[in-house]
Scaffold this motif. Structure first.
Motif, PDB file in Angstrom:
ATOM      1  N   ALA A 192       2.362   1.656  -3.390  1.00  0.00           N
ATOM      2  CA  ALA A 192       1.383   2.188  -4.342  1.00  0.00           C
ATOM      3  C   ALA A 192       1.165   3.677  -4.127  1.00  0.00           C
ATOM      4  O   ALA A 192       1.038   4.437  -5.091  1.00  0.00           O
ATOM      5  CB  ALA A 192       0.068   1.436  -4.210  1.00  0.00           C
ATOM      6  N   PHE A 205      -3.796  -2.467 -12.274  1.00  0.00           N
ATOM      7  CA  PHE A 205      -4.443  -3.084 -11.127  1.00  0.00           C
ATOM      8  C   PHE A 205      -3.617  -4.210 -10.519  1.00  0.00           C
ATOM      9  O   PHE A 205      -4.110  -4.938  -9.666  1.00  0.00           O
ATOM     10  CB  PHE A 205      -5.825  -3.612 -11.521  1.00  0.00           C
ATOM     11  CG  PHE A 205      -6.820  -2.527 -11.805  1.00  0.00           C
ATOM     12  CD1 PHE A 205      -7.442  -1.861 -10.772  1.00  0.00           C
ATOM     13  CD2 PHE A 205      -7.116  -2.170 -13.105  1.00  0.00           C
ATOM     14  CE1 PHE A 205      -8.356  -0.854 -11.027  1.00  0.00           C
ATOM     15  CE2 PHE A 205      -8.025  -1.169 -13.374  1.00  0.00           C
ATOM     16  CZ  PHE A 205      -8.645  -0.508 -12.331  1.00  0.00           C
ATOM     17  N   SER A 206      -2.364  -4.363 -10.934  1.00  0.00           N
ATOM     18  CA  SER A 206      -1.556  -5.477 -10.436  1.00  0.00           C
ATOM     19  C   SER A 206      -1.280  -5.356  -8.937  1.00  0.00           C
ATOM     20  O   SER A 206      -1.240  -6.376  -8.244  1.00  0.00           O
ATOM     21  CB  SER A 206      -0.249  -5.579 -11.221  1.00  0.00           C
ATOM     22  OG  SER A 206       0.511  -4.405 -11.098  1.00  0.00           O
ATOM     23  N   ILE A 207      -1.123  -4.144  -8.420  1.00  0.00           N
ATOM     24  CA  ILE A 207      -0.877  -3.981  -6.986  1.00  0.00           C
ATOM     25  C   ILE A 207      -2.116  -4.388  -6.191  1.00  0.00           C
ATOM     26  O   ILE A 207      -2.007  -5.071  -5.168  1.00  0.00           O
ATOM     27  CB  ILE A 207      -0.439  -2.545  -6.648  1.00  0.00           C
ATOM     28  CG1 ILE A 207       0.947  -2.281  -7.222  1.00  0.00           C
ATOM     29  CG2 ILE A 207      -0.452  -2.306  -5.151  1.00  0.00           C
ATOM     30  CD1 ILE A 207       1.476  -0.900  -6.986  1.00  0.00           C
ATOM     31  N   MET A 208      -3.287  -4.028  -6.684  1.00  0.00           N
ATOM     32  CA  MET A 208      -4.516  -4.393  -5.980  1.00  0.00           C
ATOM     33  C   MET A 208      -4.705  -5.911  -5.976  1.00  0.00           C
ATOM     34  O   MET A 208      -5.045  -6.501  -4.941  1.00  0.00           O
ATOM     35  CB  MET A 208      -5.728  -3.723  -6.625  1.00  0.00           C
ATOM     36  CG  MET A 208      -7.014  -3.985  -5.886  1.00  0.00           C
ATOM     37  SD  MET A 208      -8.421  -3.117  -6.562  1.00  0.00           S
ATOM     38  CE  MET A 208      -8.680  -4.007  -8.073  1.00  0.00           C
ATOM     39  N   ILE A 209      -4.435  -6.564  -7.099  1.00  0.00           N
ATOM     40  CA  ILE A 209      -4.570  -8.015  -7.176  1.00  0.00           C
ATOM     41  C   ILE A 209      -3.520  -8.684  -6.294  1.00  0.00           C
ATOM     42  O   ILE A 209      -3.791  -9.700  -5.635  1.00  0.00           O
ATOM     43  CB  ILE A 209      -4.466  -8.491  -8.633  1.00  0.00           C
ATOM     44  CG1 ILE A 209      -5.580  -7.864  -9.475  1.00  0.00           C
ATOM     45  CG2 ILE A 209      -4.503  -9.998  -8.728  1.00  0.00           C
ATOM     46  CD1 ILE A 209      -6.986  -8.163  -9.002  1.00  0.00           C
ATOM     47  N   ILE A 224      -2.258  -7.464  -3.498  1.00  0.00           N
ATOM     48  CA  ILE A 224      -2.722  -7.306  -2.121  1.00  0.00           C
ATOM     49  C   ILE A 224      -3.828  -8.324  -1.814  1.00  0.00           C
ATOM     50  O   ILE A 224      -3.832  -8.949  -0.751  1.00  0.00           O
ATOM     51  CB  ILE A 224      -3.193  -5.860  -1.865  1.00  0.00           C
ATOM     52  CG1 ILE A 224      -1.997  -4.911  -1.888  1.00  0.00           C
ATOM     53  CG2 ILE A 224      -3.944  -5.741  -0.547  1.00  0.00           C
ATOM     54  CD1 ILE A 224      -2.363  -3.444  -1.889  1.00  0.00           C
ATOM     55  N   LEU A 225      -4.750  -8.499  -2.745  1.00  0.00           N
ATOM     56  CA  LEU A 225      -5.818  -9.480  -2.548  1.00  0.00           C
ATOM     57  C   LEU A 225      -5.258 -10.897  -2.468  1.00  0.00           C
ATOM     58  O   LEU A 225      -5.723 -11.712  -1.658  1.00  0.00           O
ATOM     59  CB  LEU A 225      -6.847  -9.373  -3.675  1.00  0.00           C
ATOM     60  CG  LEU A 225      -7.701  -8.106  -3.679  1.00  0.00           C
ATOM     61  CD1 LEU A 225      -8.561  -8.059  -4.938  1.00  0.00           C
ATOM     62  CD2 LEU A 225      -8.560  -8.030  -2.440  1.00  0.00           C
ATOM     63  N   VAL A 227       0.843  -1.201   0.000  1.00  0.00           N
ATOM     64  CA  VAL A 227       0.000   0.000   0.000  1.00  0.00           C
ATOM     65  C   VAL A 227       0.878   1.251   0.000  1.00  0.00           C
ATOM     66  O   VAL A 227       0.627   2.187  -0.766  1.00  0.00           O
ATOM     67  CB  VAL A 227      -0.962  -0.004   1.208  1.00  0.00           C
ATOM     68  CG1 VAL A 227      -1.695   1.310   1.325  1.00  0.00           C
ATOM     69  CG2 VAL A 227      -1.940  -1.159   1.099  1.00  0.00           C
TER      70      VAL A 227
END
Length: 76
Positions: free
Chosen positions: A7, A47-51, A53-54, A4
């Protein structure tokens, strides 16, 4: 939390060139490169950072559940 912060550095001019940015890049980039191979960019938004993190959240929950089940079996 490290992902986070990494990012959020993208919103700061020169954030990735700072000492903290370079340190976080050494930590985060090997893991993020696994997700950057997937088609997760839509225009200028990645969106690779969000994926990532998920995926970490999901993996952590699985490990927690496995350890919990193991502890329950050992105690009973």
């Amino acid at each position: 939390m490290v992902l986070v912060i990494y990012a959020l550095l993208s919103w700061m001019p020169g954030g990735y060139e700072s000492g903290i940015g370079r340190l976080l890049a050494k930590i985060c980039e090997p893991f993020l490169n696994l997700f950057r191979k997937l088609p997760l960019s839509f225009g200028p938004v990645d969106f690779s950072i969000m994926i990532a993190i998920l995926a970490l959240n999901f993996g952590g929950r699985i490990i927690y559940q496995l350890l919990w089940n193991l502890a329950v079996r050992l105690l009973y």
